[in-house]
Design a protein around this motif. Sequence first.
Motif, mmCIF file in Angstrom:
data_model
loop_
_atom_site.group_PDB
_atom_site.id
_atom_site.type_symbol
_atom_site.label_atom_id
_atom_site.label_comp_id
_atom_site.label_asym_id
_atom_site.label_seq_id
_atom_site.Cartn_x
_atom_site.Cartn_y
_atom_site.Cartn_z
ATOM 1 N N SER A 127 0.822 -1.214 0.000
ATOM 2 C CA SER A 127 0.000 0.000 0.000
ATOM 3 C C SER A 127 0.853 1.260 0.000
ATOM 4 O O SER A 127 0.518 2.249 -0.666
ATOM 5 N N ALA A 128 1.978 1.236 0.716
ATOM 6 C CA ALA A 128 2.862 2.402 0.730
ATOM 7 C C ALA A 128 3.448 2.672 -0.641
ATOM 8 O O ALA A 128 3.762 3.823 -0.978
ATOM 9 N N GLY A 129 3.584 1.619 -1.455
ATOM 10 C CA GLY A 129 4.127 1.799 -2.794
ATOM 11 C C GLY A 129 3.300 2.705 -3.667
ATOM 12 O O GLY A 129 3.815 3.310 -4.615
ATOM 13 N N GLY A 130 1.998 2.819 -3.378
ATOM 14 C CA GLY A 130 1.158 3.692 -4.181
ATOM 15 C C GLY A 130 0.666 4.925 -3.471
ATOM 16 O O GLY A 130 0.055 5.803 -4.094
ATOM 17 N N GLU A 131 0.914 5.029 -2.164
ATOM 18 C CA GLU A 131 0.342 6.125 -1.372
ATOM 19 C C GLU A 131 0.956 7.490 -1.707
ATOM 20 O O GLU A 131 0.293 8.373 -2.243
ATOM 21 N N LEU A 132 2.223 7.656 -1.384
ATOM 22 C CA LEU A 132 2.849 8.965 -1.533
ATOM 23 C C LEU A 132 2.916 9.402 -2.989
ATOM 24 O O LEU A 132 2.648 10.568 -3.312
ATOM 25 N N THR A 133 3.267 8.481 -3.867
ATOM 26 C CA THR A 133 3.452 8.867 -5.269
ATOM 27 C C THR A 133 2.132 9.267 -5.928
ATOM 28 O O THR A 133 2.097 10.217 -6.717
#
Length: 477
Positions: A147-153
């Motif tokens: 999930s972090a892989g798509g959150e910030l970006t």
Amino acid sequence: MAMTGARNVDARVPDVFGDGPKGITLGGVLWRILPAAAGSFIEWYEFAIFGYLSIYIAGNFFPGSTGAYGTWAAFAITFLFRPIGGAVFGWMADQLGRKPAMQLTIMCMLVTTILQGCLPTFHSCGDSWGWLGMILMLLLRTLQGLSAGGELTTAAVYISEVSPRERLGFNTSWIAVCGAFGAYVVAALVVFVMESFLSTEQMMEWGWRIPYLSAIFPGALVVIGRHWLTESEEFVESKHQGVELEEGDSGAVKGPGQSAPLRELLLDYWPQLLVGTLGTAGCGALWYVPPVYGVQFIQTYDGLPPSAVTLSELVVYLIPTLLSPVVGLLVDVWGAGRVYLLALAAGCVVAPLPLFYWWTHVPGSDAVLAVYLGQVILGVLIALTASVYLWAIELFPTRVRVTGVSLGYNLGVGVFGGVGPLISEAGNHVLDPRGPISAPAAYMLAVGILSVLTVLTSRWMGSRGVLKISHIRSKPY
């Protein structure tokens, strides 16, 4: 039809920095920028408390002489799965929309963070439950990495697409304020207060759980705020038209239903993806080696109490939290490429060797002063990396933007930054930590040189028209 009209965001709302779309509106900040940027708070808050609580994590989930390796391996596993999550959520954001992708990632981040605070451990529940807790913790951190892989970006791309070109640097800097750096400040403050009032045994027994469980309060606010977000006008217009022609591109046309962001990215924009990956590697090392691994490193060689080290971590992130908007304004004047190159050169090439040497050789009577001064220096250098978001976003056109940024950023920052503490810990058995070059300093220097050379090469290729590296704002760059 030009895309510029899509950037006239909240033009009817009184502007606090300018007039209409030439500045950032108060309504735009409150209703579009902050809910998008604040989602990163949960992501970085969890990573921060994991680093600050690493001693207690090791004691609860990885007891024994190999506890440090197990702890940093658990830290690294999240980052290793981030590129996969970036590809999945990047595809979702480029196909279905930025808003649904952001809604799903924040829910996943929030749930996995809270559940980590509820796990059984070796220290509290014995071996049988301890093994179950360790397995579940690794599973939750894997899901968190996805999930972090798509959150910030996704949030960064969304902000860039709803912002006027004149304020791209300033607006994207709110991600650093709310998430990347601000979360570390809050996490350091929470852990400092708890370590000040609880004994070491209380922290080991139950105190370490409180920071994880407290994520429900800011998380709920972000979930509510994102519910009211509207979709990026630039994305909607691109999908509605069915085609997009980027100035300076090869004239590629994508018809309705024909878009395959990942395939197009790997076929047509692999040079930008390579630049994004290697270019952000140094940023990942700067973010995760001195501030995260440095906590344990300083405690070992300076003999400082945990609360003093944690308070120093509050300082190192409070400075960039306050300075990031200023760096954003500098980006809007001087260019994302120039500011980011300065951040890499100063933070990853010039600073690591003297800083770590100083920390491991300072007399005990001056250790506290050395730590705090070092953290102030690091804070200023880290503030300059607020430029990385716009630098990475600029590399890709709208139709593959989230997929490209997610993969490049997570491969660079995630892999090189995530394994940094693990490599540093292993390297301390090869290189003398008190020698001229310690393992963490050597790692930062090597990765930093790689990133600086990558950014310089991309700028040279861009200036000669060989590689397009600015798809939104060519000047300033």
